[in-house]
Design a protein around this motif. Structure first.
Motif, PDB file in Angstrom:
ATOM      1  N   ALA A  34       7.055  -8.433   9.770  1.00 29.64           N
ATOM      2  CA  ALA A  34       8.178  -8.145   8.881  1.00 29.64           C
ATOM      3  C   ALA A  34       8.269  -9.072   7.669  1.00 29.64           C
ATOM      4  N   PRO A  35       8.068 -10.393   7.819  1.00 34.90           N
ATOM      5  CA  PRO A  35       8.217 -11.266   6.644  1.00 34.90           C
ATOM      6  C   PRO A  35       7.209 -10.988   5.535  1.00 34.90           C
ATOM      7  N   HIS A  36       6.111 -10.320   5.857  1.00 37.49           N
ATOM      8  CA  HIS A  36       5.050 -10.113   4.879  1.00 37.49           C
ATOM      9  C   HIS A  36       5.100  -8.739   4.214  1.00 37.49           C
ATOM     10  N   LEU A  37       5.945  -7.846   4.698  1.00 34.14           N
ATOM     11  CA  LEU A  37       5.992  -6.484   4.215  1.00 34.14           C
ATOM     12  C   LEU A  37       7.211  -6.246   3.334  1.00 34.14           C
ATOM     13  N   ARG A  38       7.110  -5.204   2.523  1.00 43.29           N
ATOM     14  CA  ARG A  38       8.310  -4.798   1.779  1.00 43.29           C
ATOM     15  C   ARG A  38       9.354  -4.251   2.744  1.00 43.29           C
ATOM     16  N   LYS A  39       8.929  -3.378   3.674  1.00 42.20           N
ATOM     17  CA  LYS A  39       9.816  -2.846   4.695  1.00 42.20           C
ATOM     18  C   LYS A  39       9.014  -2.500   5.953  1.00 42.20           C
ATOM     19  N   LEU A  40       9.724  -2.549   7.093  1.00 43.41           N
ATOM     20  CA  LEU A  40       9.129  -2.164   8.369  1.00 43.41           C
ATOM     21  C   LEU A  40      10.050  -1.135   9.016  1.00 43.41           C
ATOM     22  N   ARG A  41       9.470  -0.071   9.544  1.00 42.77           N
ATOM     23  CA  ARG A  41      10.244   1.015  10.139  1.00 42.77           C
ATOM     24  C   ARG A  41       9.745   1.322  11.552  1.00 42.77           C
ATOM     25  N   CYS A  42      10.643   1.830  12.386  1.00 41.20           N
ATOM     26  CA  CYS A  42      10.276   2.374  13.695  1.00 41.20           C
ATOM     27  C   CYS A  42      10.887   3.762  13.762  1.00 41.20           C
ATOM     28  N   LEU A  43      10.047   4.799  13.669  1.00 41.96           N
ATOM     29  CA  LEU A  43      10.527   6.164  13.453  1.00 41.96           C
ATOM     30  C   LEU A  43      10.444   7.048  14.695  1.00 41.96           C
ATOM     31  N   GLY A  44       9.489   6.814  15.596  1.00 44.04           N
ATOM     32  CA  GLY A  44       9.527   7.474  16.890  1.00 44.04           C
ATOM     33  C   GLY A  44       8.618   8.656  17.113  1.00 44.04           C
ATOM     34  N   SER A  45       7.669   8.907  16.207  1.00 45.43           N
ATOM     35  CA  SER A  45       6.694   9.979  16.419  1.00 45.43           C
ATOM     36  C   SER A  45       5.369   9.536  15.820  1.00 45.43           C
ATOM     37  N   ALA A  46       4.414   9.204  16.667  1.00 48.36           N
ATOM     38  CA  ALA A  46       3.142   8.659  16.194  1.00 48.36           C
ATOM     39  C   ALA A  46       2.389   9.645  15.321  1.00 48.36           C
ATOM     40  N   ALA A  47       2.331  10.905  15.735  1.00 51.32           N
ATOM     41  CA  ALA A  47       1.581  11.903  14.967  1.00 51.32           C
ATOM     42  C   ALA A  47       2.171  12.078  13.568  1.00 51.32           C
ATOM     43  N   TYR A  48       3.494  12.124  13.494  1.00 49.54           N
ATOM     44  CA  TYR A  48       4.155  12.272  12.193  1.00 49.54           C
ATOM     45  C   TYR A  48       3.978  11.001  11.358  1.00 49.54           C
ATOM     46  N   ASP A  49       4.045   9.847  12.000  1.00 49.75           N
ATOM     47  CA  ASP A  49       3.809   8.585  11.291  1.00 49.75           C
ATOM     48  C   ASP A  49       2.421   8.560  10.657  1.00 49.75           C
ATOM     49  N   LEU A  50       1.413   8.988  11.414  1.00 49.94           N
ATOM     50  CA  LEU A  50       0.050   8.999  10.878  1.00 49.94           C
ATOM     51  C   LEU A  50      -0.054   9.915   9.661  1.00 49.94           C
ATOM     52  N   CYS A  51       0.616  11.053   9.722  1.00 49.26           N
ATOM     53  CA  CYS A  51       0.590  11.963   8.577  1.00 49.26           C
ATOM     54  C   CYS A  51       1.331  11.378   7.384  1.00 49.26           C
ATOM     55  N   ASN A  52       2.378  10.615   7.640  1.00 56.10           N
ATOM     56  CA  ASN A  52       3.083   9.967   6.540  1.00 56.10           C
ATOM     57  C   ASN A  52       2.264   8.845   5.922  1.00 56.10           C
ATOM     58  N   VAL A  53       1.365   8.240   6.697  1.00 55.49           N
ATOM     59  CA  VAL A  53       0.384   7.323   6.111  1.00 55.49           C
ATOM     60  C   VAL A  53      -0.595   8.120   5.247  1.00 55.49           C
ATOM     61  N   ALA A  54      -1.021   9.259   5.759  1.00 53.49           N
ATOM     62  CA  ALA A  54      -2.008  10.083   5.047  1.00 53.49           C
ATOM     63  C   ALA A  54      -1.501  10.553   3.694  1.00 53.49           C
ATOM     64  N   CYS A  55      -0.184  10.797   3.579  1.00 49.88           N
ATOM     65  CA  CYS A  55       0.331  11.288   2.295  1.00 49.88           C
ATOM     66  C   CYS A  55       0.966  10.189   1.463  1.00 49.88           C
ATOM     67  N   GLY A  56       0.837   8.931   1.897  1.00 51.39           N
ATOM     68  CA  GLY A  56       1.248   7.813   1.069  1.00 51.39           C
ATOM     69  C   GLY A  56       2.683   7.365   1.205  1.00 51.39           C
ATOM     70  N   ARG A  57       3.457   7.989   2.066  1.00 53.47           N
ATOM     71  CA  ARG A  57       4.844   7.549   2.262  1.00 53.47           C
ATOM     72  C   ARG A  57       4.896   6.236   3.016  1.00 53.47           C
ATOM     73  N   LEU A  58       3.991   6.084   3.973  1.00 50.73           N
ATOM     74  CA  LEU A  58       3.812   4.824   4.682  1.00 50.73           C
ATOM     75  C   LEU A  58       2.472   4.240   4.293  1.00 50.73           C
ATOM     76  N   THR A  59       2.403   2.924   4.300  1.00 45.50           N
ATOM     77  CA  THR A  59       1.127   2.265   4.000  1.00 45.50           C
ATOM     78  C   THR A  59       0.303   2.071   5.255  1.00 45.50           C
ATOM     79  N   ALA A  60       0.981   1.868   6.388  1.00 43.04           N
ATOM     80  CA  ALA A  60       0.272   1.602   7.635  1.00 43.04           C
ATOM     81  C   ALA A  60       1.173   1.951   8.808  1.00 43.04           C
ATOM     82  N   PHE A  61       0.535   2.119   9.958  1.00 39.13           N
ATOM     83  CA  PHE A  61       1.252   2.385  11.205  1.00 39.13           C
ATOM     84  C   PHE A  61       0.550   1.654  12.325  1.00 39.13           C
ATOM     85  N   TYR A  62       1.356   1.057  13.234  1.00 36.98           N
ATOM     86  CA  TYR A  62       0.789   0.334  14.367  1.00 36.98           C
ATOM     87  C   TYR A  62       1.522   0.727  15.649  1.00 36.98           C
TER      88      TYR A  62
END
Length: 246
Positions: free
Chosen positions: A186-214
């Motif tokens: 968290a201290p190194h990022l602009r923002k950190l989120r926990c959204l609750g759907s891995a598949a959707y998170d990965l797609c949001n990385v793919a379209c640039g809304r998220l930078t990364a997912f772990y």
């Protein structure tokens, strides 16, 4: 019928079931401390399996709910009928269905995949999110789209410019690990989120809304479609295989 057409039809069929049940009184099959299994999960799975069986009766299928469904063909499908079930249950509009088809790796015909490296050749990945009516589609060598428009991963190079998501999963005793990762990131990022759907998170990385997912200890069906979408959108999925997979 092409693999792409089948995957889209299957994902949309599950999405219609999710729409019909979302916000209603839901039948609960199983509830644990960190997870819930719903009748809606089973109905979505049945719709997806039925669509695949109609078009490709010799293909194998691995699903979250029923496990492996046999088939002797060169392909297998990995499906998560309702990813983000807890969100769905509580009325949070962040969930999706995930459908992927891979060509089996050499030597894997008699079994079903556990780690990512055994999935084989990714062919098609489709993720459909009913709350936003977003359909992510990717086919090997053809790029990735969201509702027919090409998507690309973000080009951020500095952590200070990144917005990342983490998943806490449903494993007992995993909270300490995730709290530690959040504390470190968290201290190194602009923002950190926990959204609750891995598949959707990965797609949001793919379209640039998220930078990364772990997230730790994800199952093959949770990332199979997202992997195809990510790869075709120019992003990278770095999956580390753990000794213990249960």
């Amino acid at each position: 019928m092409t693999l792409r057409q089948t995957a889209i039809a299957a994902a949309r069929a599950a999405g219609e079931i999710q729409r019909a049940h979302y916000g209603t009184i839901l039948g609960v099959d199983l509830a644990t401390r960190h997870d819930v299994k719903l009748e809606a999960d089973r109905l979505c799975e049945q719709a997806i399996v039925g669509t695949i069986r109609r078009d490709w009766p010799d293909h194998a299928i691995l699903t979250e709910e029923a496990g492996p469904i046999g088939g002797d063909g060169d392909h297998w499908w990995l499906i998560d009928p309702l990813d983000g079930t807890v969100n769905f249950f509580y009325g949070l509009p962040y969930f999706c269905t995930s459908v992927a088809c891979y060509r089996r790796a050499v030597g894997e015909r008699g079994g079903f995949p556990r780690p990512l490296s055994t999935l084989g050749e990714p062919l098609v990945g489709v993720v459909y999110a009913p709350p936003t009516d977003e359909l992510f589609v990717a086919e090997a060598g053809e790029g990735a789209t969201c509702n027919g428009v090409g998507i690309h991963a973000a080009a951020a190079t500095e952590l200070s410019e990144a917005i990342a998501a983490v998943g806490f999963g449903s494993r007992e005793g995993s909270e300490r690990h995730y709290v530690e990762q959040v504390r470190r990131l968290a201290p190194h990022l602009r923002k950190l989120r926990c959204l609750g759907s891995a598949a959707y998170d990965l797609c949001n990385v793919a379209c640039g809304r998220l930078t990364a997912f772990y997230e730790m200890r994800l199952r093959p069906w949770e990332i199979a479609a997202g992997h195809v979408v990510l790869r075709e959108a120019g992003a990278v999925l770095d999956a580390i295989e753990l000794e213990e997979q249960t």
